[in-house]
Design a protein around this motif. Structure first.
Motif, PDB file in Angstrom:
ATOM      1  N   TYR A  14       0.841  -1.191   0.000  1.00 52.48           N
ATOM      2  CA  TYR A  14       0.000   0.000   0.000  1.00 52.48           C
ATOM      3  C   TYR A  14       0.879   1.246   0.000  1.00 52.48           C
ATOM      4  O   TYR A  14       1.889   1.278   0.699  1.00 52.48           O
ATOM      5  N   ARG A  15       0.467   2.256  -0.733  1.00 52.82           N
ATOM      6  CA  ARG A  15       1.074   3.570  -0.583  1.00 52.82           C
ATOM      7  C   ARG A  15       0.326   4.258   0.549  1.00 52.82           C
ATOM      8  O   ARG A  15      -0.737   3.799   0.978  1.00 52.82           O
ATOM      9  N   ILE A  16       0.864   5.366   1.039  1.00 50.06           N
ATOM     10  CA  ILE A  16       0.300   6.015   2.227  1.00 50.06           C
ATOM     11  C   ILE A  16      -1.186   6.326   2.071  1.00 50.06           C
ATOM     12  O   ILE A  16      -1.988   6.044   2.956  1.00 50.06           O
ATOM     13  N   GLU A  49      10.909   3.276  -5.588  1.00 50.80           N
ATOM     14  CA  GLU A  49      12.042   3.935  -6.244  1.00 50.80           C
ATOM     15  C   GLU A  49      11.862   5.448  -6.281  1.00 50.80           C
ATOM     16  O   GLU A  49      12.832   6.191  -6.214  1.00 50.80           O
ATOM     17  N   SER A  50      10.616   5.891  -6.347  1.00 51.50           N
ATOM     18  CA  SER A  50      10.351   7.333  -6.376  1.00 51.50           C
ATOM     19  C   SER A  50      10.163   7.923  -4.974  1.00 51.50           C
ATOM     20  O   SER A  50       9.820   9.091  -4.833  1.00 51.50           O
TER      21      SER A  50
END
Length: 143
Positions: free
Chosen positions: A2-4, A34-35
């Motif tokens: 999951y992203r934030i 990576e970003s």
């Protein structure tokens, strides 16, 4: 993973709340993309849900941190350790309820003694009680 924003949405909180828990060492992302995006696992989601449930029953951040520490090291802790935390919190809540009940009783007495009319407050029974009977009011509110 999951992203934030995805994790926050899945747990029905906002991103700032999630960052707040990170800042207070209750949760940290498992990795970064990576970003540079924070990435969370299913285990992180379960930890966040644990934090939210503990918060919902009244535990402070410090208490939640302690519970998480026990959760991570279950084998090194006894059930009695967890029960002690809960019982300590329960006692604090019971004391607070008793205090709030005393406040309620005193405020009800003050309210009942006042006519609540449109006349000047020069002879308001509430103000008179607070001016002349301060010691009694203070005593009723002290533990």
């Amino acid at each position: 993973m999951y992203r934030i924003g995805e994790l926050a949405k899945a747990c029905d909180i906002n991103n700032d709340t999630l960052r707040f828990y990170e800042k207070n060492d209750l949760l940290s992302p498992s990795s970064r993309s990576e970003s540079g995006y924070r990435l969370y696992t299913e285990k992180d989601k379960k930890t966040l849900q644990f934090i939210l449930r503990a918060k919902n029953v009244g535990f402070t951040l410090a208490e939640i941190r302690e519970l998480l520490s026990i959760e991570v090291n279950k084998a090194d802790n006894a059930c009695a350790d967890v029960k002690e935390l809960v019982d300590t919190k329960l006692s604090a809540v019971e004391r607070k309820l008793a205090e709030l009940t005393r406040f309620q009783t005193s405020l009800k007495r003050l309210s009942d003694a006042c006519c609540g009319g449109e006349e000047s407050a020069e002879h308001c029974t509430i103000l008179e009680a607070l001016e002349s009977d301060t010691e009694k009011v203070r005593h009723e509110h002290s533990p």
